[in-house]
Scaffold this motif. Structure first.
Motif, PDB file in Angstrom:
ATOM      1  N   SER A 136      38.601  -5.765 201.928  1.00 16.65           N
ATOM      2  CA  SER A 136      39.572  -4.744 201.526  1.00 16.65           C
ATOM      3  C   SER A 136      40.614  -5.326 200.567  1.00 16.65           C
ATOM      4  O   SER A 136      41.045  -4.652 199.636  1.00 16.65           O
TER       5      SER A 136
ATOM      6  N   THR B  44      33.652  -4.699 205.485  1.00 15.32           N
ATOM      7  CA  THR B  44      34.619  -3.817 204.850  1.00 15.32           C
ATOM      8  C   THR B  44      36.045  -4.361 204.934  1.00 15.32           C
ATOM      9  O   THR B  44      36.764  -4.392 203.950  1.00 15.32           O
TER      10      THR B  44
ATOM     11  N   THR C  39      33.668   9.293 203.975  1.00 13.27           N
ATOM     12  CA  THR C  39      32.942   9.023 205.214  1.00 13.27           C
ATOM     13  C   THR C  39      33.204  10.126 206.228  1.00 13.27           C
ATOM     14  O   THR C  39      32.285  10.616 206.879  1.00 13.27           O
ATOM     15  N   ASN C  40      34.497  10.528 206.342  1.00 15.25           N
ATOM     16  CA  ASN C  40      34.827  11.561 207.306  1.00 15.25           C
ATOM     17  C   ASN C  40      34.127  12.873 206.980  1.00 15.25           C
ATOM     18  O   ASN C  40      33.612  13.556 207.863  1.00 15.25           O
TER      19      ASN C  40
ATOM     20  N   ARG D  13      37.176   6.303 200.129  1.00 12.84           N
ATOM     21  CA  ARG D  13      36.019   5.979 200.956  1.00 12.84           C
ATOM     22  C   ARG D  13      36.171   6.572 202.341  1.00 12.84           C
ATOM     23  O   ARG D  13      35.251   7.169 202.884  1.00 12.84           O
ATOM     24  N   THR D  14      37.357   6.432 202.925  1.00 10.68           N
ATOM     25  CA  THR D  14      37.567   6.962 204.267  1.00 10.68           C
ATOM     26  C   THR D  14      37.379   8.467 204.281  1.00 10.68           C
ATOM     27  O   THR D  14      36.719   9.023 205.160  1.00 10.68           O
ATOM     28  N   ARG D  15      37.941   9.136 203.273  1.00 10.23           N
ATOM     29  CA  ARG D  15      37.824  10.603 203.243  1.00 10.23           C
ATOM     30  C   ARG D  15      36.365  11.006 203.108  1.00 10.23           C
ATOM     31  O   ARG D  15      35.904  11.960 203.740  1.00 10.23           O
TER      32      ARG D  15
ATOM     33  N   GLN E  13      41.148   4.789 200.437  1.00 10.49           N
ATOM     34  CA  GLN E  13      41.419   6.173 200.866  1.00 10.49           C
ATOM     35  C   GLN E  13      40.243   7.087 200.589  1.00 10.49           C
ATOM     36  O   GLN E  13      39.802   7.839 201.447  1.00 10.49           O
TER      37      GLN E  13
END
Lengths: 471, 587
Positions: B442, B438, B461-462, B457-459, B455
């Motif tokens: 990036s 990852t 995943t969370n 993706r992070t949201r 962003q």
């Protein structure tokens, strides 16, 4: 002129060791004549210079280092084959035991067979209807497939296998159908059960039986599936039969392999089974299939009893990696009186996706079975929740799932041993059951299909029957 | 040599050989009167041990053994693509012609058709100095792929003579080189290379671009880089093979080497049939035109299964050297490890964990380290990406093959039985899978799509992690008991699971999804989550939103929005607003 060797140098379990042997090939057949006049057969399993190791099929009981002569046949283990095999009964090593005398062989083949060239294989697509909803609807059997039944001791897998044999048919084709039945280490009663069943359904003339019973020697047990499959390949690819091979019980077979391996002093791997168990099982299971340009097919339904119902035991585990799916029986369903006790979630037919749907069974089949799987898997979640907080506390949707699960097991999975459902009946039943659930829960089916088949309230006719049944 | 060797003992695929002065380790030999192919695995004074790649039944002690004097090699040249081979690169179609539907023994055929004539365009002239790996001729191997014939990696020199462009076979001498030490070397379309030796490269380059697969959960959550290694472990029935097929079909590699190592015969037939019909979206050619198939099914000889992964890797490296991006699908590396164990057992070696030989990790490392993004000898850049399926016994990831594989791959797509039972495909578990690429990738993603991608993706995943924790609670108390904001989390995660993570490989639109569509789908789904917060803040039950059917519409985006008109997704933002506003208006 064949050389006869007098005496032996060593006996160890089912193995004989001969020294000073010349001109003996690996895997060659040997005949051992005891002084009593008894004949036994064996196979060369290892050569080291002038030392040959022979495995004796009938066991080494009664053999001493001095009381026997050994002759080598000059060829590997072969099975005499003829069209007349249909309707006959053989022992595990392919010798007739029904008192009707020897076959007049049309040809002889090496029982180890050879691998079908992947290029020559034809991808199996036509499905076999078994008349059993849990199989036809959810894990469809395809011609040329190897689809084992994972069972446990005491579950009704034999009844299920017999029902498959009785009802199996292919929709578009009425070519000749034959059954090869291989019993490995089963009890006499089980063999009798199958024989009686074949007889009652009038199938006996289409069946070739190879029987290695629980008390028969284990080395013969290792040969049994190979003999059966050699016969099946011969009938399929030479005479154009569609052959269904039922093999029971693979667990006994694997135990025979383990026993034999340990007597050879091999290094054991998981649970004492030899490291080549995967390759060994593959050499059996991979002999299913269809070939381009040839009419016949070999379909396998091996039965294995999972020791302690453990699907992670090496035998079901390795089998599952080789076969194209599995049908899993469940003790819990069985105890609730559901026959056949097929638990649909872990059951799977890998070839199903290419053999169902429009042009094969019915256009709605793939989506419907997918939805039934998804819904039934939610039933499990709802049930485990209900066991914690009680069924009354469940949300309305979850309650509907509970209801769906109950009806699904009662009407879809359960059927009588002599009930032969058509594929249309099975699929319609599936839609009826789905009508218990609200439409927006059906996320695996597209809208066109839903408008065509989904009828809210279609369950009522079943439910009526259900309430009457309850009284 | 003048030494004569003969068979002394036979034990399955392991044959001991006596006579002569001893062969060298890894030499390829012909065993017995049938000339079965084998390889020397160990040498002692007076006794050599050979592993034979074919069934050994019927071999007699005393039969002759002859050495080829060279390590196990395969012939590399045009004609590998759109072809199917066994584990030691013998062409199965040619074997069928020779021996019928069942594979006979002792057939020694070269990998390539030596009679076929290729239209060759020469790219050199007399007097040119060629370095190792330099391209000297070009051939259109299939409509999709231009084959660049290279000077073998260990040869260099000055061109003495060259044939004109024309049609030649792989054995014709096209040019003659004079090497530095004055010897001559004949350049042909094909050359041999030992399968166990990695083909040399100039340099290893940093990994910085993804292999786009069109599979949402992979491209978005657990991306793999070109030149990277990934493992797909999973119990039987979890969908390893379907995932491998999907990657082989849709990933944006130039060449696919599909390696059926100890797997089912029918599966290889399926690949052959399907890949012959399916059209590659980029080249508009049948997929088979960019595919090399190696089929050593589970009932074919076990020693050849051991060799098959090296055969596949060598072919992949060969095309990499031409400047292509190659992906190897190895299905399954566990079967290869078992072959290793079986042979090791026959050699009576000391077993380590679970009967596997102690050198299992080093062999695995050797294999996976041959992957990479390279500067090749021909002056181009090429890559080999390895995607290996692992079939752990009983689905238990703690067994040696999975554990050791984990050490050498940086991308781990764990397949999950529970997901497969629920027919959630691909059954890649988003909590146990990971990708270490990852960060490496990036920059690439940022250049194309800005910071938004990372962003989102992070949201996402969370959100999925939060859901996993909430589901633990739901298991105990039921979902009705949760507060509304947590209900919203569960509802949004449901949409992501069904609408995004789940992908239908049998659906025409959903089987391959361009990355631009993936981003838009993520965007609209996260927008739903944000917008619905308005309801939560005003204490309106989320269940009211369900009646509008907006959740189902979002889930169906994957089917309803065609891949060539992804702007349609923009209209869903409005639909979400409408649905939420309608609920707000009612309250």
């Amino acid at each position: 002129m064949k050389i006869e060797y007098v005496g032996l140098s060593e006996i160890n379990g089912p193995l004989l060791v001969l020294d000073g042997v010349r001109g003996v090939a690996y895997d060659e057949m040997a005949e051992i004549v005891l002084d009593s006049g008894e004949h036994r057969y064996g196979r060369v399993t290892q050569i080291d210079g002038e030392r040959a190791v022979i495995q004796v099929f009938e066991g080494t009981k009664g053999i001493s280092l001095e009381n026997c002569h050994t002759r080598f046949s000059g060829h590997p283990m072969e099975l005499a084959l003829s069209h007349e095999m249909l309707g006959r009964v053989f022992d595990g090593a392919g010798r007739p035991v029904d008192g009707l005398g020897n076959l007049y062989p049309d040809e002889k083949r090496d029982i180890n067979g050879s691998a079908i060239n992947p290029v020559s294989r034809q991808y199996p697509r036509s499905c076999i209807y078994t008349g059993i909803s849990a199989i036809d609807g959810m894990s469809t059997l395809i011609r040329g497939q190897k689809l084992p039944i994972f069972s446990g001791s005491g579950l009704r897998h034999n009844e299920l296998a017999a029902q498959i044999v009785r009802q199996a048919k292919v929709a578009d084709d009425d070519s000749d159908f034959a059954i090869v039945f291989a019993a490995m280490g089963v009890k006499n009663d089980t063999a009798d059960f199958f024989r009686k069943n074949f007889e009652e359904s009038g199938a006996l003339q289409r069946v070739v039986m190879f029987l290695n019973l629980a008390s028969d020697p284990i080395i013969e047990r290792i040969l049994t599936p190979r003999c059966a499959l050699t016969a099946a390949e011969y009938l399929a690819f030479k005479h154009g039969y569609h052959v269904l091979v039922i093999m029971t019980d693979i667990t006994s077979y694997c135990e025979a392999v383990r026993e034999f391996s340990s007597s050879k002093g091999e290094i054991p791997s998981r649970k004492g089974y030899p490291s080549y168990l995967y390759s060994d099982l593959a050499s059996i299971y991979e002999r299913a299939g269809m070939i381009h340009g040839l009419k016949g097919s070999v379909t396998q339904v091996p039965i294995l009893t999972m020791p302690n119902d453990d699907i992670n035991h090496p035998i079901p585990d390795l089998t599952g990696y080789i076969t194209e799916g599995q049908i899993v029986l469940d003790r819990d369903l069985d105890q609730r009186g559901v026959y056949p006790p097929i638990t649909v979630l872990p059951s799977l037919s890998r070839l199903m996706k290419d053999g169902i749907g429009e042009g094969f069974t019915r256009e709605d089949h793939p989506a419907l079975s997918n939805q039934l799987f998804a819904a039934y898997s939610k039933v499990q979640d709802a049930r485990s929740l209900a066991s914690v907080i009680g069924e009354d506390e469940l949300s309305d949707t979850d309650k509907k799932y509970m209801e769906f699960g109950r009806l699904f097991e009662k009407y879809f999975i359960q059927q009588s041993q002599f009930e032969n459902r058509t594929i249309d009946q099975t699929l319609d039943l599936g839609w009826q059951l789905l009508s218990v659930l609200p439409r927006d829960e059906l996320d695996r089916i597209d809208d066109d299909m839903l408008s065509k088949y989904y009828r809210p309230g279609a369950i009522s006719s079943l439910a009526e029957k259900d309430s009457k049944g309850a009284i | 040599m003048g030494d004569s060797y003969y068979i002394h003992g036979i034990n399955g695929p392991v044959v001991t050989v006596h006579g002569g002065r001893g062969l060298s380790v890894m030499d390829m030999v012909h065993v017995g009167n049938l000339g079965l192919i084998g390889e020397v695995v160990s040498v002692r004074s007076g006794e050599t041990t050979v592993q034979v790649y074919e069934e050994t039944a019927g071999l007699l002690p005393g039969e002759p053994v002859t050495s080829t004097g060279a390590p196990m090699s395969i012939l590399l040249g045009p004609g590998l693509l759109n072809n199917i081979f066994d584990g030691i690169a013998r062409p199965l179609r040619a074997i069928e012609k020779k021996s019928g539907n069942f594979i006979a023994r002792g057939i020694n055929l070269a990998a390539l058709d030596i009679e076929k004539r290729w239209d060759v365009k020469m790219t050199i002239k007399p007097g040119d100095t060629l370095s190792p790996g330099a391209v000297f001729a070009e051939t259109q191997e299939t409509p999709a792929i231009l084959h660049r014939s290279m000077v073998p990696p260990n040869i260099s020199g000055t061109v003495k003579s060259v044939l004109p462009d024309g049609s030649y076979t792989v054995t014709d001498t096209l040019a003659v080189l004079e090497t530095v030490n004055g010897q001559t070397f004949e350049l042909k379309l094909a050359h041999e290379w030992p399968i166990r030796r990695a083909r040399p490269v100039v340099n290893r380059l940093p990994i910085d671009r993804p292999l786009i697969t069109g599979q949402r959960i992979i491209d978005t959550l657990f991306p793999i880089a070109k030149g990277g290694c990934a493992a797909i472990p999973g119990p039987f029935g979890a969908g390893k093979t379907v995932t491998q097929h999907q990657l082989a079909k849709w990933s944006d590699a130039d060449i696919i080497v599909y390696l059926g190592c100890g797997e089912r015969g029918n599966e290889m037939t399926q690949v052959l049939e399907e890949f012959g019909e399916l059209i590659d979206p980029r080249t508009k050619q049948p997929l088979l035109n960019r595919t090399v198939l190696i089929a050593n099914t589970s009932n074919m000889p076990v020693a050849a299964r051991e060799a098959s992964i090296y055969t596949g890797m060598t072919i992949a490296e060969y095309y990499r050297d031409m400047g292509y991006h190659v992906a190897i699908m190895a299905d399954s590396t566990s079967r290869w490890a078992e072959a290793l164990r079986e042979i090791s057992g026959r050699l009576e070696e000391m077993p380590a964990e679970e009967g596997f030989p102690a050198y299992l990790p080093s062999r695995l490392a050797e294999f996976y380290e041959r992957a990479g993004y390279m500067e090749t000898l021909s002056g181009t850049e090429g890559s080999v990406t390895v995607i290996g399926a692992v079939s752990p016994q009983g689905g238990d990831f703690s067994e040696p093959v999975t554990q050791n594989t984990k050490r050498f791959v940086r991308c781990f797509w764990a397949l999950d039985r529970a997901l497969a039972y629920a027919r959630h495909y691909p059954a890649i578990n988003w909590t146990t899978s990971y990708s270490e690429y990852t960060d490496d990738l990036s920059a690439w993603y940022e250049k194309r799509f800005g910071t938004k991608f990372a962003q989102l993706r992070t949201r996402m995943t969370n959100l999925l992690h939060e859901e996993t924790q909430l589901l633990e609670i739901v298991k105990l108390i039921g979902s009705d008991m949760l507060p509304e904001d947590q209900k919203l989390t569960i509802e949004a995660a449901r949409i992501i699971r069904l609408g995004f993570l789940q992908q239908n490989s049998f659906h025409d639109t959903d089987t391959y999804v361009p990355i631009e569509k993936q981003i838009k789908m993520m965007d609209v789904m996260m927008y739903f989550y944000d917008k619905a917060q308005e309801l939560v803040s005003r204490n309106i039950p989320i269940s009211q939103l369900r009646e509008s059917g907006i959740a189902d519409a979002l889930i169906r985006i994957k089917y309803d929005v065609p891949n060539d008109n992804i702007d349609l997704i923009d209209s869903y933002f409005g639909k979400i607003d409408d649905a939420v506003d309608a609920v707000l208006a009612k309250n």
